[in-house]
Enzyme design. Structure first.
Site, PDB file in Angstrom:
ATOM      1  N   GLU A 152      -2.377 -14.839 -17.449  1.00 26.29           N
ATOM      2  CA  GLU A 152      -3.305 -15.513 -16.519  1.00 26.29           C
ATOM      3  C   GLU A 152      -3.810 -16.801 -17.156  1.00 26.29           C
ATOM      4  N   ALA A 211      -5.434 -10.411   5.971  1.00 29.42           N
ATOM      5  CA  ALA A 211      -4.950 -10.021   7.296  1.00 29.42           C
ATOM      6  C   ALA A 211      -6.105  -9.852   8.284  1.00 29.42           C
ATOM      7  N   GLY A 270      -4.162 -12.233 -10.262  1.00 27.41           N
ATOM      8  CA  GLY A 270      -4.915 -12.174  -9.014  1.00 27.41           C
ATOM      9  C   GLY A 270      -4.615 -10.858  -8.319  1.00 27.41           C
ATOM     10  N   VAL A 271      -4.754 -10.896  -7.006  1.00 25.11           N
ATOM     11  CA  VAL A 271      -4.639  -9.660  -6.227  1.00 25.11           C
ATOM     12  C   VAL A 271      -3.224  -9.083  -6.294  1.00 25.11           C
ATOM     13  N   HIS A 318     -23.334  15.036   1.949  1.00 22.76           N
ATOM     14  CA  HIS A 318     -23.197  15.517   0.568  1.00 22.76           C
ATOM     15  C   HIS A 318     -22.155  16.616   0.524  1.00 22.76           C
ATOM     16  N   LYS A 327       0.833  -1.210   0.000  1.00 18.04           N
ATOM     17  CA  LYS A 327       0.000   0.000   0.000  1.00 18.04           C
ATOM     18  C   LYS A 327       0.864   1.255   0.000  1.00 18.04           C
ATOM     19  N   VAL A 342       1.298 -21.286 -19.368  1.00 17.30           N
ATOM     20  CA  VAL A 342       2.717 -20.923 -19.235  1.00 17.30           C
ATOM     21  C   VAL A 342       3.565 -22.193 -19.312  1.00 17.30           C
ATOM     22  N   GLY A 393       9.753 -21.349  16.583  1.00 16.93           N
ATOM     23  CA  GLY A 393       9.132 -22.195  17.596  1.00 16.93           C
ATOM     24  C   GLY A 393       8.699 -23.499  16.965  1.00 16.93           C
ATOM     25  N   ARG A 435      -0.608 -18.541  -2.704  1.00 12.13           N
ATOM     26  CA  ARG A 435       0.301 -18.767  -1.590  1.00 12.13           C
ATOM     27  C   ARG A 435       0.017 -20.113  -0.933  1.00 12.13           C
TER      28      ARG A 435
HETATM   29  P1  FAD Z   1       1.746 -14.085   8.374  1.00 13.47           P
HETATM   30  O1  FAD Z   1       1.492 -12.634   8.242  1.00 13.47           O
HETATM   31  O2  FAD Z   1       2.371 -14.784   7.232  1.00 13.47           O
HETATM   32  O3  FAD Z   1       2.678 -14.239   9.658  1.00 13.47           O
HETATM   33  C1  FAD Z   1       3.211 -15.464  10.041  1.00 13.47           C
HETATM   34  C2  FAD Z   1       4.451 -15.197  10.881  1.00 13.47           C
HETATM   35  O4  FAD Z   1       4.845 -16.406  11.491  1.00 13.47           O
HETATM   36  C3  FAD Z   1       5.648 -14.710  10.053  1.00 13.47           C
HETATM   37  O5  FAD Z   1       6.274 -13.625  10.711  1.00 13.47           O
HETATM   38  C4  FAD Z   1       6.575 -15.928  10.054  1.00 13.47           C
HETATM   39  O6  FAD Z   1       7.949 -15.570   9.987  1.00 13.47           O
HETATM   40  C5  FAD Z   1       6.257 -16.542  11.413  1.00 13.47           C
HETATM   41  N1  FAD Z   1       6.565 -17.960  11.538  1.00 13.47           N
HETATM   42  C6  FAD Z   1       6.280 -18.960  10.669  1.00 13.47           C
HETATM   43  N2  FAD Z   1       6.668 -20.150  11.197  1.00 13.47           N
HETATM   44  C7  FAD Z   1       7.212 -19.879  12.409  1.00 13.47           C
HETATM   45  C8  FAD Z   1       7.762 -20.682  13.426  1.00 13.47           C
HETATM   46  N3  FAD Z   1       7.813 -22.020  13.333  1.00 13.47           N
HETATM   47  N4  FAD Z   1       8.250 -20.071  14.540  1.00 13.47           N
HETATM   48  C9  FAD Z   1       8.184 -18.717  14.663  1.00 13.47           C
HETATM   49  N5  FAD Z   1       7.656 -17.918  13.732  1.00 13.47           N
HETATM   50  C10 FAD Z   1       7.156 -18.494  12.620  1.00 13.47           C
HETATM   51  N6  FAD Z   1      -4.229  -9.042   3.153  1.00 13.47           N
HETATM   52  C11 FAD Z   1      -5.141  -8.069   3.386  1.00 13.47           C
HETATM   53  O7  FAD Z   1      -6.080  -8.296   4.137  1.00 13.47           O
HETATM   54  N7  FAD Z   1      -5.022  -6.833   2.802  1.00 13.47           N
HETATM   55  C12 FAD Z   1      -4.008  -6.539   1.964  1.00 13.47           C
HETATM   56  O8  FAD Z   1      -3.936  -5.419   1.448  1.00 13.47           O
HETATM   57  C13 FAD Z   1      -3.041  -7.530   1.692  1.00 13.47           C
HETATM   58  N8  FAD Z   1      -2.017  -7.275   0.856  1.00 13.47           N
HETATM   59  C14 FAD Z   1      -1.084  -8.243   0.636  1.00 13.47           C
HETATM   60  C15 FAD Z   1      -0.055  -7.963  -0.252  1.00 13.47           C
HETATM   61  C16 FAD Z   1       0.907  -8.920  -0.528  1.00 13.47           C
HETATM   62  C17 FAD Z   1       2.017  -8.607  -1.482  1.00 13.47           C
HETATM   63  C18 FAD Z   1       0.827 -10.192   0.139  1.00 13.47           C
HETATM   64  C19 FAD Z   1       1.878 -11.230  -0.088  1.00 13.47           C
HETATM   65  C20 FAD Z   1      -0.196 -10.481   1.012  1.00 13.47           C
HETATM   66  C21 FAD Z   1      -1.172  -9.511   1.259  1.00 13.47           C
HETATM   67  N9  FAD Z   1      -2.245  -9.759   2.109  1.00 13.47           N
HETATM   68  C22 FAD Z   1      -3.189  -8.796   2.329  1.00 13.47           C
HETATM   69  C23 FAD Z   1      -2.400 -11.051   2.790  1.00 13.47           C
HETATM   70  C24 FAD Z   1      -1.897 -10.955   4.258  1.00 13.47           C
HETATM   71  O9  FAD Z   1      -0.564 -10.515   4.243  1.00 13.47           O
HETATM   72  C25 FAD Z   1      -2.013 -12.295   4.940  1.00 13.47           C
HETATM   73  O10 FAD Z   1      -3.325 -12.783   4.825  1.00 13.47           O
HETATM   74  C26 FAD Z   1      -1.674 -12.162   6.420  1.00 13.47           C
HETATM   75  O11 FAD Z   1      -0.359 -11.694   6.591  1.00 13.47           O
HETATM   76  C27 FAD Z   1      -1.825 -13.495   7.130  1.00 13.47           C
HETATM   77  O12 FAD Z   1      -1.533 -13.319   8.472  1.00 13.47           O
HETATM   78  P2  FAD Z   1      -0.976 -14.526   9.366  1.00 13.47           P
HETATM   79  O13 FAD Z   1      -0.809 -13.943  10.735  1.00 13.47           O
HETATM   80  O14 FAD Z   1      -1.820 -15.715   9.190  1.00 13.47           O
HETATM   81  O15 FAD Z   1       0.450 -14.910   8.747  1.00 13.47           O
HETATM   82  P1  NAI Z   2      -4.449 -15.058  -6.171  1.00 13.37           P
HETATM   83  O1  NAI Z   2      -5.044 -16.346  -5.760  1.00 13.37           O
HETATM   84  O2  NAI Z   2      -5.151 -13.795  -5.845  1.00 13.37           O
HETATM   85  O3  NAI Z   2      -4.216 -15.045  -7.745  1.00 13.37           O
HETATM   86  C1  NAI Z   2      -3.435 -16.010  -8.386  1.00 13.37           C
HETATM   87  C2  NAI Z   2      -3.780 -15.992  -9.858  1.00 13.37           C
HETATM   88  O4  NAI Z   2      -2.801 -16.743 -10.544  1.00 13.37           O
HETATM   89  C3  NAI Z   2      -5.139 -16.621 -10.160  1.00 13.37           C
HETATM   90  O5  NAI Z   2      -5.885 -15.770 -11.000  1.00 13.37           O
HETATM   91  C4  NAI Z   2      -4.772 -17.923 -10.836  1.00 13.37           C
HETATM   92  O6  NAI Z   2      -5.736 -18.347 -11.771  1.00 13.37           O
HETATM   93  C5  NAI Z   2      -3.464 -17.564 -11.505  1.00 13.37           C
HETATM   94  N1  NAI Z   2      -2.583 -18.695 -11.774  1.00 13.37           N
HETATM   95  C6  NAI Z   2      -2.326 -19.762 -10.987  1.00 13.37           C
HETATM   96  N2  NAI Z   2      -1.437 -20.589 -11.577  1.00 13.37           N
HETATM   97  C7  NAI Z   2      -1.102 -20.001 -12.750  1.00 13.37           C
HETATM   98  C8  NAI Z   2      -0.222 -20.354 -13.816  1.00 13.37           C
HETATM   99  N3  NAI Z   2       0.512 -21.474 -13.769  1.00 13.37           N
HETATM  100  N4  NAI Z   2      -0.148 -19.536 -14.881  1.00 13.37           N
HETATM  101  C9  NAI Z   2      -0.878 -18.396 -14.966  1.00 13.37           C
HETATM  102  N5  NAI Z   2      -1.732 -18.014 -13.983  1.00 13.37           N
HETATM  103  C10 NAI Z   2      -1.835 -18.798 -12.889  1.00 13.37           C
HETATM  104  O7  NAI Z   2      -2.969 -15.092  -5.546  1.00 13.37           O
HETATM  105  P2  NAI Z   2      -1.880 -13.960  -5.368  1.00 13.37           P
HETATM  106  O8  NAI Z   2      -2.139 -12.804  -6.262  1.00 13.37           O
HETATM  107  O9  NAI Z   2      -0.579 -14.660  -5.425  1.00 13.37           O
HETATM  108  O10 NAI Z   2      -2.124 -13.491  -3.889  1.00 13.37           O
HETATM  109  C11 NAI Z   2      -2.143 -14.449  -2.833  1.00 13.37           C
HETATM  110  C12 NAI Z   2      -3.108 -14.060  -1.777  1.00 13.37           C
HETATM  111  O11 NAI Z   2      -2.599 -12.975  -1.016  1.00 13.37           O
HETATM  112  C13 NAI Z   2      -4.443 -13.540  -2.316  1.00 13.37           C
HETATM  113  O12 NAI Z   2      -5.321 -14.577  -2.635  1.00 13.37           O
HETATM  114  C14 NAI Z   2      -4.943 -12.768  -1.156  1.00 13.37           C
HETATM  115  O13 NAI Z   2      -5.558 -13.633  -0.267  1.00 13.37           O
HETATM  116  C15 NAI Z   2      -3.670 -12.203  -0.544  1.00 13.37           C
HETATM  117  N6  NAI Z   2      -3.525 -10.807  -0.965  1.00 13.37           N
HETATM  118  C16 NAI Z   2      -4.487  -9.910  -0.608  1.00 13.37           C
HETATM  119  C17 NAI Z   2      -4.392  -8.601  -1.002  1.00 13.37           C
HETATM  120  C18 NAI Z   2      -5.482  -7.687  -0.639  1.00 13.37           C
HETATM  121  O14 NAI Z   2      -6.293  -8.031   0.189  1.00 13.37           O
HETATM  122  N7  NAI Z   2      -5.546  -6.499  -1.225  1.00 13.37           N
HETATM  123  C19 NAI Z   2      -3.271  -8.109  -1.787  1.00 13.37           C
HETATM  124  C20 NAI Z   2      -2.348  -9.149  -2.158  1.00 13.37           C
HETATM  125  C21 NAI Z   2      -2.477 -10.429  -1.720  1.00 13.37           C
END
Ligand code: FAD
Ligand code: NAI
Length: 476
Positions: free
Chosen positions: A214, A331, A193-194, A455, A59, A248, A123, A283
Site C-alpha cells: 500500500e 452499488a 483498499g476494499v 437478547h 461475497k 511500487v 449504446g 476504479r
Molecule cells: P456498473 O455496475 O459498472 O454497471 C455499468 C454497466 O454499464 C455495465 O454492465 C457495463 O457493461 C454497461 N455499459 C457501459 N458502457 C455502456 C454502453 N455505452 N452501452 C451499454 N452498456 C454499457 N459495492 C457495494 O456497494 N458493495 C460491495 O460489496 C461491492 N463489492 C465490490 C467488489 C468488487 C470486486 C468490485 C470491483 C466492486 C464492488 N462494489 C461494491 C462496487 C460496485 O460494484 C459498483 O459501485 C457498482 O457496480 C456501480 O454500479 P453502476 O450501475 O454505476 O455501474
Molecule cells: P480503493 O480506493 O478502495 O483502494 C485503493 C488503494 O490502493 C488505496 O488504499 C490507495 O492508497 C492504494 N493505491 C493507489 N495507488 C497505489 C499504488 N500505485 N501503489 C500502492 N497502493 C496504491 O480501491 P479498490 O480496492 O480498487 O476498490 C475500488 C472501489 O470499488 C472501492 O473504492 C469501492 O468503492 C468499490 N468496492 C466496494 C466494496 C464494498 O463495498 N465492500 C468491495 C470492493 C470494491
C-alpha cells in the site's frame, strides 16, 4: 428502419441502471435499458460490475472461503473433528458463477415483470434534435432508438498501474482475481483498499501466502482510525501481510510469475516475487463508447460525468448516476441515485442522503460505518462524545466464538445527535443498518440506548455503545 421511441432510455444495466429502469417503469414511463456486458458465452449478463465481477461474486467467494477456514481452523473449538478436509477450487468458483447467473436471470425476470425493454449491446449518443435524443445501438442487432430522457449509468473499470496492463493471467484485476482455477502459492496485491482486503482474504483463507503493498502510510485512511487499527491487528494475526508506505516501481512478468520491485517505508529497495499479482488501486469512470462528444456531454479531466446534486448533467434531460459520477463507488449509492432520478423525471422529489450512505468491507472481522469518523469531527472542530463497546463483552459474540472488535458511536456533545457509527466485528454489515436508520431519523444516542434490543444478539453491542456515550454501559 423501424425507429423505436421511449420516454426514458437507460444506458448501462448495473445496479444504478437497472434499478432506475424499473423505478421509471413503475412510474408509468415507456423504458428501454441498454447493456453491453457479455457472459462467457457471449450472451447478455445484466447487473453490471456488481453482479458479474463485483459485489455478488466476491461475497460468494468470501462465504465459501470462510466456511473452509472455519472447517480447517475453528470447528475443533466446537468439538467437531474433521479428517480429510479437501478443497475443490473449480467447484467453489463454479458455485460463485451460479450465484452470479441467478442474479443475472433475476434482473431479466424483473425487466419482464416491469415491462422494461432490454437491448443487449453498446449504446452511444448520435444526436439531439427538438429535445429528443438519438441513441445508436451496436450489439446483437444494429438499431437506432430515440427518447426524451437519457439516464447514463455506464459504471467504472479497474485502474491499471501505468505500464502494467491487466492480462488476467498474471496481472489480475478484480475480474481475474475472482476466477482463478487453483490457489497460487504466493499472491501480491497492490492497494490495501476494499478490493485488496476482500480478495486478499479470500485467497489467504484458501491457503495462499498474501502480501499487500500500500502506498499510503496509513491503513484504511478513510476509516475511523481506532477501528482501522483493530482491523489491521486482526488481519495481521490471520497471516495477511500488509506493508504500508511503499513505492511500487517496475513490475516484470516472467516464467516463474511476477516480480514487483518497490521501495519500502524506509526507502530501501525490495523485490516481491509472486505467482499472481492483483492490482486494486481504485476504479475509473467508464464513458468509453458513449460518444459523449456527439451531444456535448460534459466530463471532467478524469472522465467522470459532471452532475449536480440531483444527477443532472449539463444537457437538458440527460442524467448520470452511479460509478460514472462523483461520490462513493458503491452499488447501493448507484441504486439510490437511480430511484431518485426516475422520481425526479416524474416530477417527484427524489431523495439521496449522502451523509447516511453506509460502507461495508466484507472481511472477517467485517468493517462497517456510517457518518463521520472521529478524525473528521476533530478537523471540523465539532464537540462530540464517544462511546464504544467490545464484542468481547457480548454474550452472542462469545457463543458464536467471534469476539473481535467493537461498536463505536459518536454523538454531538450538546444535542446528543448521532454523528457516526463505526463497527469492526461479526456481522457488522447487518448491524450498521440500525445505525443508518437512526441517523436518517436524526436520532440521539439516548434514543438507541432506550430501545429494547433482543437478547442475546450482536445488536446489543450497538445499544451498549449508545449507553457508553453517556458513560453508563451495563455489561462492561
Ligand atoms: P456498473 O455496475 O459498472 O454497471 C455499468 C454497466 O454499464 C455495465 O454492465 C457495463 O457493461 C454497461 N455499459 C457501459 N458502457 C455502456 C454502453 N455505452 N452501452 C451499454 N452498456 C454499457 N459495492 C457495494 O456497494 N458493495 C460491495 O460489496 C461491492 N463489492 C465490490 C467488489 C468488487 C470486486 C468490485 C470491483 C466492486 C464492488 N462494489 C461494491 C462496487 C460496485 O460494484 C459498483 O459501485 C457498482 O457496480 C456501480 O454500479 P453502476 O450501475 O454505476 O455501474
Ligand atoms: P480503493 O480506493 O478502495 O483502494 C485503493 C488503494 O490502493 C488505496 O488504499 C490507495 O492508497 C492504494 N493505491 C493507489 N495507488 C497505489 C499504488 N500505485 N501503489 C500502492 N497502493 C496504491 O480501491 P479498490 O480496492 O480498487 O476498490 C475500488 C472501489 O470499488 C472501492 O473504492 C469501492 O468503492 C468499490 N468496492 C466496494 C466494496 C464494498 O463495498 N465492500 C468491495 C470492493 C470494491
Amino acid at each position: 428502419m423501424n425507429i423505436k421511441q421511449f420516454d426514458v432510455i437507460v444506458i448501462g444495466g448495473g445496479p444504478g441502471g437497472y434499478i432506475a429502469a424499473i423505478r421509471a417503469a413503475q412510474l408509468g414511463f415507456q423504458v428501454a435499458c441498454i447493456d453491453e456486458w457479455k457472459n462467457s458465452k457471449g450472451g447478455s449478463a445484466l447487473g453490471g460490475t456488481c453482479t458479474n465481477v463485483g459485489c455478488i461474486p466476491s461475497k460468494a467467494l468470501l462465504q465459501s472461503s470462510e466456511h473452509y477456514e472455519h472447517a480447517a481452523k475453528h470447528f475443533s473449538e466446537h468439538g467437531i473433528g474433521i479428517t480429510g478436509l479437501s478443497l475443490d477450487v473449480a467447484k467453489m468458483v463454479g458455485r460463485k458463477d451460479n450465484v452470479v447467473k441467478q442474479n443475472n436471470d433475476g434482473i431479466v425476470y424483473l425487466f419482464k415483470k416491469n415491462k422494461v425493454t432490454f437491448f443487449h449491446g453498446r449504446g452511444s449518443f448520435a444526436s439531439v434534435k427538438d429535445g429528443i435524443y438519438t441513441i445508436n445501438l451496436k450489439g446483437d442487432a444494429e438499431e437506432i432508438i430515440i427518447g426524451k430522457h437519457i439516464i447514463v449509468a455506464t459504471g467504472s473499470n479497474a485502474r491499471a498501474l501505468p505500464g502494467t496492463p491487466f492480462d488476467e493471467i498474471n496481472i489480475l484485476s478484480n475480474d481475474g482475481a475472482l476466477r482463478m482455477g487453483a490457489v497460487p502459492k504466493k499472491i501480491g496485491v497492490i492497494g490495501s483498499g476494499v478490493i485488496g482486503l476482500e480478495m486478499g482474504s479470500v485467497w489467504r483463507r484458501l491457503g495462499a501466502d498474501v502480501t499487500i503493498l500500500e502506498s499510503l502510510p496509513t491503513f484504511l485512511g478513510a476509516v475511523d482510525q481506532q477501528i482501522a487499527r483493530e482491523a489491521n491487528k486482526a488481519f495481521t494475526k490471520q497471516g495477511l501481510k500488509i506493508e504500508l508506505g511503499v513505492k511500487v516501481g517496475e513490475i516484470n512478468t516472467n516464467s516463474s510469475g511476477v516480480s514487483v520491485h518497490y521501495a519500502d517505508v524506509k526507502g530501501e529497495a525490495q523485490t516481491l516475487q509472486v505467482d499472481k499479482l492483483i492490482v486494486s488501486i481504485g476504479r475509473s469512470p467508464n464513458t468509453v463508447g458513449l460518444n459523449a462528444e456527439a451531444v456535448g456531454l460534459s466530463l471532467d479531466n478524469r472522465g467522470t460525468i459532471v452532475v449536480d446534486d440531483e444527477c443532472k448533467t449539463n444537457l437538458v434531460n440527460v442524467w448520470a448516476i452511479g460509478d460514472v459520477v462523483r461520490g462513493p463507488m458503491l452499488a447501493h449509492k448507484a441504486e439510490e441515485e437511480g430511484v431518485a432520478v426516475a422520481e425526479r423525471i416524474a416530477g417527484q422529489h427524489g431523495h439521496v442522503n449522502f451523509n447516511t450512505i453506509p460502507w461495508v468491507i466484507y472481511t472477517s472481522p467485517e468493517i462497517a460505518w456510517v457518518g463521520q469518523t472521529e478524525e473528521q469531527l476533530k478537523v471540523e472542530g465539532r464537540a462530540y462524545k464517544s462511546g464504544s463497546f467490545p464484542f468481547m463483552a457480548n454474550g452472542r459474540a462469545r457463543a458464536l466464538g467471534d469476539t473481535t472488535g467493537m461498536v463505536k458511536m459518536l454523538a454531538d456533545a450538546t444535542t446528543d445527535e448521532i454523528l457516526g457509527v463505526h463497527i469492526v466485528g461479526p456481522m457488522a454489515s447487518e448491524l450498521i443498518a440500525e445505525c443508518v436508520v437512526a441517523m436518517e431519523f436524526r436520532a440521539s444516542s439516548e434514543d438507541i440506548a432506550r430501545i429494547c434490543h433482543a437478547h442475546p444478539s450482536l445488536s446489543e453491542a450497538t445499544k451498549e455503545a449508545a449507553l457508553a456515550v453517556d458513560k453508563r454501559t451495563l455489561n462492561f
